[in-house]
Design a protein around this motif. Sequence first.
Motif, short mmCIF file in Angstrom:
data_model
loop_
_atom_site.label_atom_id
_atom_site.label_comp_id
_atom_site.label_asym_id
_atom_site.label_seq_id
_atom_site.Cartn_x
_atom_site.Cartn_y
_atom_site.Cartn_z
N SER A 652 18.71 13.76 25.93
CA SER A 652 18.64 15.07 25.19
C SER A 652 17.21 15.32 24.57
N GLU A 653 17.11 16.47 24.11
CA GLU A 653 15.64 16.88 23.45
C GLU A 653 15.51 15.90 22.32
N ARG A 654 16.30 15.82 21.58
CA ARG A 654 16.16 14.60 20.53
C ARG A 654 15.82 13.21 21.11
N GLY A 655 16.57 12.87 22.04
CA GLY A 655 16.31 11.60 22.83
C GLY A 655 14.93 11.49 23.45
N ARG A 656 14.45 12.59 23.98
CA ARG A 656 13.33 12.32 24.68
C ARG A 656 12.04 12.08 23.50
N SER A 657 12.40 13.02 22.39
CA SER A 657 11.48 12.90 21.25
C SER A 657 11.44 11.40 20.83
N ASP A 658 12.66 10.77 20.51
CA ASP A 658 12.59 9.52 20.17
C ASP A 658 12.12 8.48 21.17
N ARG A 659 12.25 8.58 22.38
CA ARG A 659 11.83 7.80 23.40
C ARG A 659 10.10 7.91 23.22
N ALA A 660 9.62 9.13 23.13
CA ALA A 660 8.08 9.40 22.99
C ALA A 660 7.56 8.42 21.71
N ARG A 661 8.42 8.78 20.60
CA ARG A 661 7.86 8.15 19.63
C ARG A 661 7.86 6.57 19.64
N TRP A 662 8.97 6.14 20.31
CA TRP A 662 9.08 4.53 20.55
C TRP A 662 7.77 4.02 21.47
N VAL A 663 7.70 4.78 22.39
CA VAL A 663 6.57 4.20 23.49
C VAL A 663 5.24 4.54 22.68
N ARG A 664 4.80 5.35 21.84
CA ARG A 664 3.67 5.37 21.17
C ARG A 664 3.67 4.14 20.17
N ALA A 665 4.80 4.00 19.32
CA ALA A 665 4.76 2.87 18.55
C ALA A 665 4.50 1.45 19.29
N LEU A 666 5.22 1.16 20.46
CA LEU A 666 5.11 -0.11 21.21
C LEU A 666 3.85 -0.24 21.58
N HIS A 667 3.30 0.75 22.36
CA HIS A 667 2.05 0.36 23.19
C HIS A 667 0.84 1.11 22.73
N GLY A 668 1.08 2.13 21.97
CA GLY A 668 0.06 2.95 21.30
C GLY A 668 -1.13 1.99 20.65
#
Length: 899
Positions: A652-668
Amino acid sequence: MKALGRLPLLLSLLVACRANPGHVSVSAPPPAPASRTDAASLATPGLRLPDGIRPTGYAAELSVDPRSPGFEGVIDIDLEVRAPTSVLWLHGVGLTVEDVTLTQSGRTLPVTLAKVESPWLGFSLGQPLAAGTAKLRLAYRGSLSTQEIAGAFRIQEGGDWYVHTQFEPLGARRVFPSFDEPTFKVPWQLTLRVPEGVEPISNTPVARDTPEPGGWRKVQFARTQPLPTYLIAFGVGPFDIVDAGTVGRERVKTRIITPRGRGAEGAYAARVTPELLARLEDYFGSPFPYEKLDLMAMSLHVGAMEHPGLITFHSNLLLSKPEDDTLERQRRFAEIQAHELGHQWFGNLVTMRWWDDLWLNESFASWIAFRTVESWKPEWRMELEQMKVRSRSLRSDRLLSARRIRQPIENSDDIQNAFDGITYGKGSAVLTMLEEWLGRDVFRRGVRRYLRAHAQGSATAEDFLSALSAEAGRDVAPVASGFIDQGGAPLVTASLDCSGAVPKVALTQRRYLPLGSAGSAPRTWHVPLCLKYGVEGRTLRTCTLLEGERSELSLPEAKSCPTWLHPNAEGAGYLRAHVTGPAWKGLMTEGLERLSRAERVALLGDAQALAEAGVLPASEALALLERFKDAEPSERMASLSLLELARPTFLSERGRSDRARWVRALHGPGVRALGWKPMKGDSEEVQLLRARLTSLVGRDGEDAKLGAQAVALLERWLVDPTAIAPGMVESVFAVAGPHVDAALHARLLAAVRVEKDRATRNRLLEALGRVTDPALVRVQLPVLLLSDDLDPRETLFSVIALSSSDYRTRGVVLDFVKEHYDALVARLPSELARALAYAVEGACDGKTRQDAADFFTERSARAPGGARVLAQILEGIDVCVAYRDAQQADVERFFAGGR
């Protein structure tokens, strides 16, 4: 061959047509005499040539000018007639036969070209050929296409014209009337008449070079060793020819052949080729089997091709300016070169008898490439790359529409489809499994026995397995045939039982099937298994052969109950592994640290597969991403494949947003520490990790700061190509793509239309392929694919492989393909028409699936190899929809932090 796939233009002559009032045109055969044995009164052969007549040798002379769209040819074919016949069949496509002569026992026999039905040329004989020998001579002409990338075709580079060939699998019949099947393996004598100012290159050294009137030269090449038609090759053009010294035990002369002005770009290839070849000679125990070794760059190519004495490569693989070179290209070249060099023994010295055994070429070359590079550059950790290829192959093999390794060949589409990930990837993985099961020394002795027995000839799967069995002292066929002759792969479940005095493992097998599959799970293989397990801090190992649906394996060395278990030591088995109960939890904790790198990478693939089958919650597999975030770079990069379980397509749109945030937090944080530029002292693995993680955080993680930086770098790169470190160019394009505005897009589009340097143009196409604004993609599609400014043989990749792979632009690409399908097919090489269906690959909803089926089914059936391609794409959507329905909620909870 590393292959992809291949509309002829109007036929025209190279030079003035020979006067021949009795010539026979392919497009308009004369009326055939009424005769029961006349070719026109007979049905054409179904798939294969009749076996009553065989070639024993060819001598062909072609007149070729790269500036002209046609060629003339004369070919003499020595024949062995096994039984009297009044009909002679050859392969020939797009050829105009102007004269034909048949002689036997010193007499000229009446012969008529009586039937032309692509790909067949049928000749009616006025009197039967007797058993014995005969000679056929044909004068003919054909085209040098600027649209195809098979047969003989023309390319313009830097204002110069070049002619290249690609005959595998069915292209030779576009240049030579011939017996175009791999079983017909005979010597060839090729002569090329060319204008002064260009150089002809072929499989063998030049034997004679003679000036001719009118500014032409006749260049005769040495007679080849026995070869099938598909291994003949030539090129004509104003090449740079760089002496690269000698290679191998026999000191074989080696050259790099490039378009004019690019000779210096082959330095890396010249440096590493001798080192790779030496290792192959050591493995096979015999010298390089041919008289010379030329490496030729072709600006349009299916990838690379193993012709004896003339290995051809796409220019992007073989060549690079030193200042623009990347580690990724160098590694890719080394692997592909080891593959093509391995073919000199597997495929050339010994050729498969028919296309159902293509794996005897491609699987072997892929497998030996891993072994060769592994011994040459152990720090590259090719065993991890091997595990990734194995996992991708298993993922393809989960589909019911996937081919078998040894798929029966029922039509020409089956031949085209044989060049796929099953043949290359699954085949090499099965060979690795056999090698580990039998022992590497036994396996090598079997390989050498096979090559000695069939050198200069052709062979079958049975021949190879017989050689292995002779060296192993046991019948290898029951194990090998299960994986070669049936599709799919086993899911092996291992359960510990410590209720008795001696711990044991219960093993079961069934076919691995993903959610949404309509397949039936019951199926068995003979599966070689080596298990690793942990007892009181020690790591132990035991092996077995799982032959039925169920088996038990005692662990007598275990003095207490193992704390963890892994049923695929070194990831050598071609299988998916499932460990149940406490042993799985132990494997995810203590065991993970005890596994080898290859085993950990194999385990990552298994975790993804178990989630896709509904056996494991997706969140549990995704949690491994956190476990591997601080792993060494090669394992860390391998772990990122788990993000396939959370593709934005089905979130979902919310799921994509959460996924992007998670990627930034883990590998940013790691990306910020690495930066955009290489640092002094960076290892090769760190450099590769920087490119991969930056792309991930910037694009998938939607990092706004990285996006702005990437756009600035892209703008600078358009003015100064040195503004970006070579290894980071692709990452900059990927991260900048979603942030490209109309003004920058217009600059990119204008630049690609006028850029003359092919390498730079390919870079610009890649940047455009990363744009995600649907409005901008709608603007660029007609320019890239329908404009006369650009060659669709170049641009198709950026549209299909890049633009359609992003959920934001897939629909735009699909709509464009549907609207302009006929125009696109008319412009593309005939054998690339099937690739248009890839515009829908990756979709994950029923409506798109139905729309694609409605639109593509009939059209793909007309494209060479298209029916199977579409079936796999549609089945992939089916399993994606089923996975989404079962696991989407769990995936979105994971990224929202609700695990």
